[in-house]
Design a protein around this motif. Structure first.
Motif, short mmCIF file in Angstrom:
data_model
loop_
_atom_site.label_atom_id
_atom_site.label_comp_id
_atom_site.label_asym_id
_atom_site.label_seq_id
_atom_site.Cartn_x
_atom_site.Cartn_y
_atom_site.Cartn_z
N MET A 1 0.82 -1.19 0.00
CA MET A 1 0.00 0.00 0.00
C MET A 1 0.86 1.26 0.00
O MET A 1 0.55 2.21 -0.70
CB MET A 1 -0.91 -0.03 1.24
N ALA A 2 1.94 1.23 0.77
CA ALA A 2 2.84 2.39 0.82
C ALA A 2 3.49 2.62 -0.54
O ALA A 2 3.73 3.76 -0.94
CB ALA A 2 3.90 2.18 1.89
N GLU A 3 3.76 1.52 -1.25
CA GLU A 3 4.37 1.65 -2.58
C GLU A 3 3.40 2.31 -3.56
O GLU A 3 3.79 3.16 -4.36
CB GLU A 3 4.76 0.27 -3.10
N LEU A 4 2.13 1.95 -3.44
CA LEU A 4 1.11 2.57 -4.30
C LEU A 4 0.99 4.06 -4.02
O LEU A 4 0.93 4.87 -4.94
CB LEU A 4 -0.24 1.89 -4.08
N ILE A 5 0.99 4.43 -2.76
CA ILE A 5 0.88 5.84 -2.39
C ILE A 5 2.09 6.62 -2.87
O ILE A 5 1.97 7.74 -3.38
CB ILE A 5 0.68 5.98 -0.86
N SER A 6 3.28 6.06 -2.74
CA SER A 6 4.47 6.77 -3.21
C SER A 6 4.46 6.90 -4.74
O SER A 6 4.89 7.92 -5.28
CB SER A 6 5.74 6.07 -2.73
N LYS A 7 3.97 5.88 -5.43
CA LYS A 7 3.88 5.94 -6.89
C LYS A 7 2.88 7.02 -7.32
O LYS A 7 3.13 7.77 -8.26
CB LYS A 7 3.47 4.58 -7.45
N LEU A 8 1.73 7.10 -6.61
CA LEU A 8 0.76 8.15 -6.92
C LEU A 8 1.36 9.52 -6.65
O LEU A 8 1.10 10.48 -7.39
CB LEU A 8 -0.51 7.96 -6.08
N GLY A 9 2.16 9.64 -5.58
CA GLY A 9 2.82 10.90 -5.28
C GLY A 9 3.81 11.32 -6.34
O GLY A 9 4.04 12.51 -6.56
N GLU A 10 4.42 10.36 -7.02
CA GLU A 10 5.35 10.67 -8.10
C GLU A 10 4.60 11.15 -9.35
O GLU A 10 5.07 12.01 -10.08
CB GLU A 10 6.18 9.44 -8.47
N ILE A 11 3.43 10.57 -9.60
CA ILE A 11 2.68 10.89 -10.81
C ILE A 11 1.86 12.16 -10.66
O ILE A 11 1.85 13.02 -11.54
CB ILE A 11 1.76 9.70 -11.19
N PHE A 12 1.16 12.30 -9.52
CA PHE A 12 0.25 13.42 -9.32
C PHE A 12 0.78 14.37 -8.26
O PHE A 12 1.42 13.95 -7.30
CB PHE A 12 -1.13 12.92 -8.87
N ASN A 13 0.46 15.66 -8.41
CA ASN A 13 0.82 16.61 -7.36
C ASN A 13 -0.29 16.64 -6.31
O ASN A 13 -1.34 16.00 -6.47
CB ASN A 13 1.11 18.00 -7.95
N ASN A 14 -0.09 17.39 -5.23
CA ASN A 14 -1.05 17.40 -4.13
C ASN A 14 -2.42 17.92 -4.55
O ASN A 14 -3.44 17.44 -4.07
CB ASN A 14 -0.51 18.24 -2.97
N ARG A 15 -2.46 18.90 -5.42
CA ARG A 15 -3.74 19.45 -5.87
C ARG A 15 -4.54 18.39 -6.62
O ARG A 15 -5.75 18.25 -6.41
CB ARG A 15 -3.50 20.66 -6.76
N GLU A 16 -3.88 17.63 -7.49
CA GLU A 16 -4.58 16.59 -8.24
C GLU A 16 -5.04 15.46 -7.32
O GLU A 16 -6.15 14.93 -7.49
CB GLU A 16 -3.65 16.04 -9.33
N LEU A 17 -4.22 15.09 -6.34
CA LEU A 17 -4.62 14.06 -5.39
C LEU A 17 -5.82 14.52 -4.56
O LEU A 17 -6.76 13.74 -4.32
CB LEU A 17 -3.45 13.70 -4.47
N ALA A 18 -5.82 15.77 -4.12
CA ALA A 18 -6.93 16.29 -3.33
C ALA A 18 -8.21 16.34 -4.17
O ALA A 18 -9.29 15.97 -3.69
CB ALA A 18 -6.60 17.67 -2.79
N ALA A 19 -8.11 16.79 -5.41
CA ALA A 19 -9.28 16.85 -6.28
C ALA A 19 -9.84 15.44 -6.51
O ALA A 19 -11.06 15.24 -6.45
CB ALA A 19 -8.92 17.51 -7.61
N GLY A 20 -8.97 14.48 -6.77
CA GLY A 20 -9.41 13.10 -6.96
C GLY A 20 -10.08 12.54 -5.71
O GLY A 20 -11.11 11.86 -5.79
N PHE A 21 -9.52 12.83 -4.55
CA PHE A 21 -10.09 12.37 -3.28
C PHE A 21 -11.50 12.92 -3.11
O PHE A 21 -12.44 12.18 -2.79
CB PHE A 21 -9.20 12.81 -2.11
N TRP A 22 -11.68 14.23 -3.32
CA TRP A 22 -13.00 14.83 -3.11
C TRP A 22 -14.00 14.39 -4.16
O TRP A 22 -15.20 14.26 -3.87
CB TRP A 22 -12.90 16.35 -3.04
N ILE A 23 -13.56 14.15 -5.37
CA ILE A 23 -14.46 13.63 -6.40
C ILE A 23 -14.97 12.25 -6.00
O ILE A 23 -16.16 11.95 -6.12
CB ILE A 23 -13.76 13.60 -7.78
N ILE A 24 -14.08 11.42 -5.49
CA ILE A 24 -14.49 10.08 -5.04
C ILE A 24 -15.44 10.18 -3.85
O ILE A 24 -16.45 9.47 -3.80
CB ILE A 24 -13.24 9.23 -4.71
N VAL A 25 -15.14 11.05 -2.89
CA VAL A 25 -16.00 11.21 -1.72
C VAL A 25 -17.40 11.67 -2.13
O VAL A 25 -18.41 11.10 -1.69
CB VAL A 25 -15.38 12.19 -0.71
N VAL A 26 -17.48 12.68 -2.98
CA VAL A 26 -18.79 13.19 -3.42
C VAL A 26 -19.54 12.13 -4.20
O VAL A 26 -20.76 11.95 -4.02
CB VAL A 26 -18.62 14.49 -4.25
#
Length: 83
Positions: free
Chosen positions: A1-26
């Protein structure tokens, strides 16, 4: 799981991760709401109509041609893609 999170951190910046998180939540919250389920049942058949699909394909084709032309003239490079 930590490897997946670090890979996502390499691909996406914090703004994109936050937008994706809120889209999923909504989306998840809306799935459990009766009004939104009715909305989805009304909207999805409209989005899957032949005319709408053709319009989306035309827009995608237009962007592909525009990017190809920009690539030919040197205004677009493959390193501009986020990978």
């Amino acid at each position: 799981m930590a490897e997946l999170i670090s890979k996502l951190g390499e691909i996406f910046n914090n703004r994109e991760l936050a937008a994706g998180f809120w889209i999923i939540v909504v989306f998840l919250l809306s799935v459990f709401s009766k009004n939104f389920r009715k909305f989805y049942k009304d909207v999805f058949p409209i989005l899957l109509r032949k005319n709408i699909i053709i319009a989306f394909l035309i827009v995608i084709f237009y962007y592909c041609i525009a990017i190809r032309i920009l690539f030919i003239f040197g205004f677009w490079e493959l390193n501009l893609l986020k990978v």
